[in-house]
Design an enzyme around this catalytic site. Sequence first.
Site, PDB file in Angstrom:
ATOM      1  N   ASP A  56      20.475 -48.759  20.080  1.00  0.00           N
ATOM      2  CA  ASP A  56      21.682 -48.128  20.614  1.00  0.00           C
ATOM      3  C   ASP A  56      22.786 -48.256  19.563  1.00  0.00           C
ATOM      4  O   ASP A  56      23.297 -49.362  19.317  1.00  0.00           O
ATOM      5  CB  ASP A  56      22.087 -48.834  21.917  1.00  0.00           C
ATOM      6  CG  ASP A  56      23.274 -48.144  22.579  1.00  0.00           C
ATOM      7  OD1 ASP A  56      23.997 -47.378  21.900  1.00  0.00           O
ATOM      8  OD2 ASP A  56      23.481 -48.384  23.787  1.00  0.00           O
ATOM      9  N   GLY A  89      24.954 -31.745  24.520  1.00  0.00           N
ATOM     10  CA  GLY A  89      24.322 -30.849  25.477  1.00  0.00           C
ATOM     11  C   GLY A  89      24.974 -29.484  25.412  1.00  0.00           C
ATOM     12  O   GLY A  89      25.874 -29.255  24.601  1.00  0.00           O
ATOM     13  N   TYR A 130      34.624 -32.500  23.433  1.00  0.00           N
ATOM     14  CA  TYR A 130      33.551 -32.654  22.438  1.00  0.00           C
ATOM     15  C   TYR A 130      34.096 -32.260  21.045  1.00  0.00           C
ATOM     16  O   TYR A 130      33.860 -32.947  20.052  1.00  0.00           O
ATOM     17  CB  TYR A 130      32.389 -31.770  22.866  1.00  0.00           C
ATOM     18  CG  TYR A 130      31.266 -31.579  21.885  1.00  0.00           C
ATOM     19  CD1 TYR A 130      30.301 -32.551  21.690  1.00  0.00           C
ATOM     20  CD2 TYR A 130      31.144 -30.375  21.174  1.00  0.00           C
ATOM     21  CE1 TYR A 130      29.239 -32.351  20.811  1.00  0.00           C
ATOM     22  CE2 TYR A 130      30.094 -30.164  20.298  1.00  0.00           C
ATOM     23  CZ  TYR A 130      29.154 -31.158  20.111  1.00  0.00           C
ATOM     24  OH  TYR A 130      28.112 -30.947  19.243  1.00  0.00           O
ATOM     25  N   ASN A 144      25.643 -22.852  17.164  1.00  0.00           N
ATOM     26  CA  ASN A 144      24.593 -23.175  18.147  1.00  0.00           C
ATOM     27  C   ASN A 144      23.231 -23.122  17.474  1.00  0.00           C
ATOM     28  O   ASN A 144      22.865 -22.100  16.903  1.00  0.00           O
ATOM     29  CB  ASN A 144      24.559 -22.113  19.254  1.00  0.00           C
ATOM     30  CG  ASN A 144      25.761 -22.193  20.138  1.00  0.00           C
ATOM     31  OD1 ASN A 144      25.905 -23.140  20.886  1.00  0.00           O
ATOM     32  ND2 ASN A 144      26.639 -21.213  20.020  1.00  0.00           N
TER      33      ASN A 144
END
Length: 325
Positions: free
Chosen positions: A50, A80, A148, A177
Amino acid sequence: MKTALVCGAGGFIGSHLARELVRRGVWVRGVDLKMPEFSPTAAQDFKILDLRDRENCVAALAMPDGSAPDAVFQLAAEMGGMGYIHSAACEIMHDSVLINAHMVRESALRGVKTYFFSSSVCVYRDMKPGEPAMAEDGAYPAAPDNDYGWEKLYSERMAFAHARRYGMKVRVARFQNCYGPEGTWRGGREKAPAALSRKVAEAHDGGTVDIWGDGLAVRNFIYVDDLVDGILHLVGSDLDFAPANIGTEEYVTVRQLLETIAEVAGKKISFRSVDGPVGVASRNFSTARIRSTGWAPRHSLRDGIAKTYPWVAAQVAAAAAAGRG
Ligand code: NAD
């Protein structure tokens, strides 16, 4: 570059990047919270860590002989599609900034020569359809559309601050994207090309799929192999202190994306507009800087979807068969 650490190597772009680095003869350690979901990692070494934790960043950076890697590729992030970005602002701003703060600082302190950070075109403001192409400096004065984008902009600045202080070579790419095989295709974090491919695969010929909003938002989509090639061109370039957009010049509406997928699938598909988080109205970014490195995308949207749709359709078919079994 003989050794590299790929952070986020269990994710979509990181797993493809690790594979390409290994193909080019680099010894790669991957790090992530999870192994890649769809095929074994290509990395010679993989650690489950992590990276919000500073000590784990230190452990990730220690190569088997105790030295630091020649290069760090930082792609670990809370990530996401629009649905996720609009519902997870706290996780994105908290977790991703911790990963970036620890990793860039520990890399600089350990003498890493090259540090790559994966930013996003979400750092830019909303644009109107038809606006001229915006260059990288257009990110200021800053007005990202979502949190974001604010996190990415802050982390870009943090990376460049460490380049100035420690003399580390920092390269920052702002990705459009990205899509391709082995990307998230269900579960809420999938992006438009994968989500629409799934919906088309599930629909019968002549069927209807839902799209969020009116489908007239303008977008750009880059095939994953082209993006990975762009990252490696940027890292090899002399573009100091200059973030670079990586995308194609092929802008389409979400409706046109759906039409392309339906055409590749060989299905006649209609759409129905439903409420959902649409994001910005339009995008149009200059790619002159990344093209100055000699890079050019090799896939049109049609070419990339022709490689992506069959993979998503196979996942849909396998999931349906498992459900029946
Ligand atoms: P992804 O979600 O597939 O990969 C990110 C990986 O980071 C995941 O595997 C996740 O497990 C890992 N991660 C998250 N938190 C972690 C933690 N605390 N410690 C260790 N690992 C952790 O996303 P992706 O599409 O491969 O994106 C990679 C990078 O590119 C991200 O920085 C993303 O913001 C950026 N980016 C992606 C796109 C795109 O279209 N996919 C566009 C712009 C920018």
